[in-house]
Scaffold this motif. Structure first.
Motif, PDB file in Angstrom:
ATOM      1  N   UNK A 195       0.836  -1.335   0.099  1.00  0.00           N
ATOM      2  CA  UNK A 195      -0.091   0.020   0.132  1.00  0.00           C
ATOM      3  C   UNK A 195       1.093   1.557   0.140  1.00  0.00           C
ATOM      4  N   UNK A 196       0.474   2.074  -0.799  1.00  0.00           N
ATOM      5  CA  UNK A 196       1.512   3.616  -0.966  1.00  0.00           C
ATOM      6  C   UNK A 196       1.479   4.454   0.174  1.00  0.00           C
ATOM      7  N   UNK A 197       0.426   4.011   1.085  1.00  0.00           N
ATOM      8  CA  UNK A 197       0.419   5.075   2.272  1.00  0.00           C
ATOM      9  C   UNK A 197       0.735   4.352   3.717  1.00  0.00           C
ATOM     10  N   UNK A 198       1.126   3.210   3.544  1.00  0.00           N
ATOM     11  CA  UNK A 198       1.049   2.292   4.932  1.00  0.00           C
ATOM     12  C   UNK A 198       2.462   2.643   5.564  1.00  0.00           C
ATOM     13  N   UNK A 199       3.456   2.681   4.772  1.00  0.00           N
ATOM     14  CA  UNK A 199       4.718   3.319   5.336  1.00  0.00           C
ATOM     15  C   UNK A 199       4.724   4.702   6.015  1.00  0.00           C
ATOM     16  N   UNK A 200       4.250   5.555   5.377  1.00  0.00           N
ATOM     17  CA  UNK A 200       3.872   6.737   5.910  1.00  0.00           C
ATOM     18  C   UNK A 200       3.230   6.792   7.412  1.00  0.00           C
TER      19      UNK A 200
ATOM     20  N   UNK B  62      -8.729   9.892   3.900  1.00  0.00           N
ATOM     21  CA  UNK B  62      -9.230   8.565   3.571  1.00  0.00           C
ATOM     22  C   UNK B  62      -8.183   7.397   3.053  1.00  0.00           C
ATOM     23  N   UNK B  63      -6.989   8.061   2.610  1.00  0.00           N
ATOM     24  CA  UNK B  63      -5.999   7.119   2.121  1.00  0.00           C
ATOM     25  C   UNK B  63      -5.280   6.435   3.233  1.00  0.00           C
TER      26      UNK B  63
END
Length: 112
Positions: free
Chosen positions: A19-24, A51-52
């Protein structure tokens, strides 16, 4: 999250965590001093919609690594806090630090 957002590479997040936002989100939770993150503050810091972060948050809650913090009277903003085994969070902090300067090889995205 009461400190500046760290730069997080979305390509690394996708390849490593799916997921492109999980690391953030993991970075914010792992690195904040008090262990709490507001999704709305995180979204503003990264210039994305709140929401992301819901799908990665749901995953972390399901793993037992995150829970919703107690809502204080008169406060509208929801906070989420890390929980679970402190050794996991220590390892995640180490991973986040190691990834700060990580650069995958240029051909690492190519299927074999």
């Amino acid at each position: 999250m009461r400190q500046p957002a760290r730069a997080v590479r979305q390509d690394v997040s996708v390849l490593l965590l799916g997921n492109r936002h999980k690391l953030a989100l993991v970075t914010a939770l792992a690195m904040t001093r008090d262990g709490q993150v507001s999704l709305s503050e995180l979204a503003v810091a990264h210039g994305v919609s709140t929401a992301v972060y819901y799908p990665p948050l749901k995953d972390l809650i399901a793993l037992g690594l995150v829970r919703q913090a107690e809502v204080l009277a008169g406060q509208r903003r929801r906070w989420y806090e890390r929980c679970g085994d402190p050794r996991v969070w220590k390892g995640l902090r180490a991973l986040v630090r190691a990834l700060e300067d990580f650069s995958p090889p240029a051909n690492s995205h190519d299927p074999e």
